[in-house]
Design an enzyme around this catalytic site. Sequence first.
Site, PDB file in Angstrom:
ATOM      1  CB  SER A 125      -0.870  -0.014   1.251  1.00 27.12           C
ATOM      2  OG  SER A 125      -1.440   1.246   1.474  1.00 27.12           O
ATOM      3  CE1 TYR A 152      -4.131  -2.741   5.570  1.00 28.16           C
ATOM      4  CE2 TYR A 152      -3.613  -0.403   5.401  1.00 28.16           C
ATOM      5  CZ  TYR A 152      -3.878  -1.618   4.807  1.00 28.16           C
ATOM      6  OH  TYR A 152      -3.876  -1.707   3.442  1.00 28.16           O
ATOM      7  CE  LYS A 156      -1.646  -4.546   3.390  1.00 29.88           C
ATOM      8  NZ  LYS A 156      -1.898  -5.849   2.755  1.00 29.88           N
TER       9      LYS A 156
END
Length: 346
Positions: A125, A152, A156
């Site tokens: 992302s 979150y 990644k």
Amino acid sequence: MKILVTGGTGYIGSHTVVELMQNGFDVVIVDALFNSQAKAVDAIEKIVGRRPEFESFDLTCRKKTSDFFDRHTDIQGVIHFAAHKAVGESVKEPLKYYRNNVISLINIIDEMSRHNVQNLVFSSSCTVYGQPDPEFLPIPEHAPIKKAESPYGNTKQIAESIIADTIKAEDKIRGIALRYFNPVGAHESAMIGELPNGVPNNLMPYITQTAYGIRPILKVFGNDYPTPDGTPIRDYIHIMDLAKAHVAAIRRMTDGRMKKNFEIFNIGTGTGYSVLDVINSFEKTSGVKLNYEIAPRREGDTIKVWADPSFSNRELGWKAERNLDDMTRSAWKWEQAYRKGETLFE
Ligand code: UDP
């Protein structure tokens, strides 16, 4: 050639499965259905005319993952989407995110290694960039990684490191991480699309749900940012363009065109649009006047970010082809089809 697509019933996963199958790949989906419906498999079959294989289990279970790979010895590549993705929830329940997003990746890489499956595409992302410094706008892949603002986002970053370190240690595996900007829109058939759980966090589903009357009003989180119209800027990318990037990545690996064993690509259009740009496009393509108001800023929002996709364009031979109007038009078509019960989804 058979590709394992984890999270293949989800939003990005389902569109990618369609694109893979329409390009001649066979697909086996693994999805625990934490945040998606098995009906996606039926919808994919309806679009493609061929049914992907599908198994439902939790990839954090080492034993189940290992049994799966023992049974599917013909897998030649893995596209790993399966992950929790709600930023706000990750702040409240960090372990849920670290456990799911990190352990499933470790299990998959372990099994790939054990079974000589060489090719891994990972869904990363643009959140890894945080708010880029001005000299990095548009942002290239070599821009510095900023400390993640949420668990979150951190999963990644950790995942990219896990892949990079493993590939450095054993040259059997090759990896491509695709850093997505803001995926929106739906397949043109309106048979698959984004299905947020409960109240949407993201802009596009919030717009389409408000237009359909599910939500009373869209709050525009701040119009006093240092941008031309005061609202934040993102690089919105059509979900089908994003899906095509995965096919390009798999082909680059299987055709032996990689220049390094781990490569990273930005997947964006290279154009930034503000929140008001998206609203204006939506009103134009739908003919619906959207009910919205300016509200206070949302905590932690990035002010402006958009991709420099030139490396992807050149090396992957991939380029986003759809514009903002295509995105809002397809998102609205999907919302209406879903609400009218014209799709297979509940
Ligand atoms: N946004 C908004 N109202 C909403 C949801 C989002 O104004 O109800 C804005 C948000 O502040 C951001 C942009 O829309 O500037 C995109 O937000 P989204 O959550 O979709 O993506 P992200 O912020 O993760 O890039």
